[in-house]
Design an enzyme around this catalytic site. Structure first.
Site, PDB file in Angstrom:
ATOM      1  N   CYS A 131      14.192  10.961   6.059  1.00  0.00           N
ATOM      2  CA  CYS A 131      13.920  10.704   7.576  1.00  0.00           C
ATOM      3  C   CYS A 131      15.369  10.680   8.168  1.00  0.00           C
ATOM      4  O   CYS A 131      15.639  10.829   9.636  1.00  0.00           O
ATOM      5  CB  CYS A 131      13.420   9.285   7.786  1.00  0.00           C
ATOM      6  N   GLU A 136       9.552  17.472  13.681  1.00  0.00           N
ATOM      7  CA  GLU A 136      10.300  17.300  12.419  1.00  0.00           C
ATOM      8  C   GLU A 136       9.798  18.358  11.601  1.00  0.00           C
ATOM      9  O   GLU A 136       8.514  18.540  11.399  1.00  0.00           O
ATOM     10  CB  GLU A 136       9.692  15.909  12.440  1.00  0.00           C
ATOM     11  N   SER A 139       5.228   8.717   8.919  1.00  0.00           N
ATOM     12  CA  SER A 139       5.221   9.744  10.284  1.00  0.00           C
ATOM     13  C   SER A 139       5.198   9.070  11.734  1.00  0.00           C
ATOM     14  O   SER A 139       4.652   7.893  11.658  1.00  0.00           O
ATOM     15  CB  SER A 139       4.391  10.789  10.263  1.00  0.00           C
ATOM     16  N   LYS A 194       1.032  -1.094  -0.068  1.00  0.00           N
ATOM     17  CA  LYS A 194       0.008   0.009   0.051  1.00  0.00           C
ATOM     18  C   LYS A 194       0.929   1.089   0.020  1.00  0.00           C
ATOM     19  O   LYS A 194       1.502   1.564   1.210  1.00  0.00           O
ATOM     20  CB  LYS A 194      -0.906  -0.006   1.284  1.00  0.00           C
ATOM     21  N   ARG A 241       0.586   9.947  -2.068  1.00  0.00           N
ATOM     22  CA  ARG A 241       1.083  11.087  -3.087  1.00  0.00           C
ATOM     23  C   ARG A 241       2.181  10.803  -3.855  1.00  0.00           C
ATOM     24  O   ARG A 241       2.517  11.393  -4.746  1.00  0.00           O
ATOM     25  CB  ARG A 241       1.850  11.894  -1.739  1.00  0.00           C
TER      26      ARG A 241
END
Ligand code: NAD
Length: 495
Positions: free
Chosen positions: A297, A394, A242, A189, A193
């Site tokens: 990240c 972040e 996230s 999945k 975006r």
């Protein structure tokens, strides 16, 4: 099979943006859901495709197909499965440039960053090709008198992978090759975006002859993920995204009795010591903070200048970033692409405003610079204090926050106390003693010594900790093999 493979040539040739299809049980099928999102090119805002928001029915169909395929695939001898992975590697390498351009187009990152991402993703296939060795168990002859013990690995069954937008090729590849090499069927999945690279990965799996149902693709967003968490035919979930969503997936999957690894967000510190070798350190720090438009990240987000590193390094860093050209990732000489969406740009602008309102010092404001179309932000540098939201949150954009510290001890203290993340940290120094102290005390799981993006290669685990990781077994490396297998221990005595 799609009428035309998901390449950028096909995207350019289409008269109207295609609606992406799911891939379930070896067939390209429409989603049962009627909702769709447009997927724009973040550098031009032109629509590239429409992505369907798949429903629980789509997830259930994929899980059923995966469960059916997992039986034969899991029974296949590991050397035979490895042969499929060698073939997959070959087809991926044949498509390397096209994949790189697709990643750059849908994500916005520059060609060299996209090429690095594709190389790193294919490395996981290299690792997974060693399945026969990786899947070996252990035994102890004569564990007791006349008794032997052996540990044997089996596939988990059906595994789902849920991925973020910022590495649309590499993160799915952290999961898919190793999950299937271990004998599982896989449901991907991808981020709604950046769904195009995943579409192409799955087409390539099909081209490599991976049997129907072993790899499945279900597009979508929140509802699709909720269905994955609650789908009884899915045994394990690998999540990257996230921190907020990592928690949701970790807690939901654990409650549903699934095995789960959830990699979350980050706030990475870079410490520059007064003896840092400026010539190499400055471009490397700039690349860490502003490469991929800060949407890594592992991006350096806070730079702590120790002692007079402030006077020596900062002016050179400012000089360096002024020369970075902004634009479309595929254009010659471009060093900084856009962030992913207008909302992401607005959020970064807001966080910088909040940092300034909290007593921050604007050292370089890149907001409002760059091409007028597309979601651009220029390199931004802000001096902050420990209470700043820029120290805690972040940012995920090309913004570097700067602390000043009198010594390494204070720099390490700032890292440990101002934020709760623990993905990566780096030190720039010529001193082995400082580097050793840093390695022992840094609160992050992936450390760089004179390296600003301390990304482990596929043979090692991606070792975030604290709020950057929820679970026990990390992605890739031996941890990946452990995550995608279950164990049986057999104790034997013969009369
Ligand atoms: P995100 O959390 O918004 O989305 C990740 C996935 O979760 C997507 O597939 C999305 O469809 C799904 N999702 C979003 N909201 C959801 C919800 N409420 N419920 C269920 N599913 C939901 O992340 P993103 O913005 O795509 O990616 C950027 C984030 O990922 C950053 O925080 C970054 O640090 C992190 N990241 C971490 C690593 C790592 O290794 N730790 C690697 C890459 C990215």
């Amino acid at each position: 099979m799609l009428p035309m493979a998901m390449t950028i040539e096909a995207l350019a040739a289409q008269t109207a943006p295609a609606v992406l299809k799911n891939y379930i049980g070896g067939r390209w099928v429409d989603s049962a859901g009627s909702e769709r999102l447009v997927v724009p090119n973040p550098a031009t805002e032109e629509p590239l495709a429409h992505v369907p928001l798949s429903t629980g029915a789509d997830v259930a169909a994929a899980a059923k197909a995966a469960r059916a395929a997992a039986a034969d695939w899991g029974e296949m001898p590991p050397p035979e499965r490895a042969a499929y992975l060698f073939k997959l590697r070959e087809v991926l390498l044949d498509n390397r440039d096209a994949l790189t351009r697709l990643v750059s187009t849908e994500n916005g990152k520059v060609y060299s960053d996209a090429a690095g991402e594709v190389r790193r993703g294919i490395e996981v296939v290299d690792f997974a090709c060693g399945a026969p060795t990786l899947l070996m168990g252990q035994n102890l002859d004569q564990v007791s008198r006349g008794i032997d013990s052996e540990m044997v690995r089996f596939p988990v069954g059906v595994v789902a992978g849920i991925t973020p937008f910022n590495f649309p090729f590499m993160v799915p590849m952290w999961m898919l090759p190793l999950a299937i090499a271990c004998g599982n069927a896989f449901i991907l999945k991808p981020s709604e975006r950046t769904p195009l690279s995943s579409q192409r990965i799955v087409e390539i799996c099909e081209e490599a002859g991976i049997p129907a149902g072993v790899v499945n693709l279900v597009h979508g967003a929140v509802e699709t993920v909720t269905a994955i968490i609650n789908e009884p035919e899915i045994d394990a979930i690998s999540f990257v995204g996230s921190e907020r969503v990592a928690r949701i997936v970790y807690e939901g999957a654990a409650k549903a009795g699934k095995r789960v690894q959830a990699l979350g967000g980050a706030k990475n510190h870079i410490i520059a010591m007064p003896d840092a070798v400026l010539e190499q350190s400055v471009p490397n720090i700039a690349e860490s903070a502003f490469g991929n438009a800060g949407q890594r990240c592992l991006a350096g987000s806070v730079l702590t200048l120790v002692g007079d590193a402030d006077k020596k390094l900062l002016p050179r860093l400012l000089d360096h970033v002024t020369s970075i050209k902004m634009g479309r990732g595929l254009d010659e000489g471009v060093g900084l692409g856009p962030v992913i969406r207008g909302e992401a740009r607005d959020r970064v602008h807001r966080l910088v405003d909040e940092g300034i309102a909290a007593g921050g010092e604007m050292i370089r404001d890149g907001r409002g610079t760059g091409p007028s179309k597309g979601f651009f932000i220029g390199p931004t540098i802000v001096g902050i204090n420990a209470a700043s939201p820029l120290a805690r949150e972040e940012v995920f954009g090309p913004v570097l926050s700067v602390f000043r510290a009198k010594d390494l001890d204070e720099a390490l203290h700032l890292m440990a106390t101002t934020n709760e993340y623990g993905n990566a940290a780096s030190i720039y120094t010529a001193s082995g003693g400082a580097a050793r102290e840093f390695k022992r005390r840094a609160t992050s799981g992936m450390l760089g010594v004179n390296i600003g993006v301390a990304a482990p290669m596929a043979f090692f685990p991606f070792s975030g900790r604290r709020k950057s990781f929820f679970g026990d077994l990390h992605a890739t490396g031996r941890d990946g093999v452990e995550f995608y297998t279950t164990k049986k221990v057999i104790t034997t005595r013969w009369f």
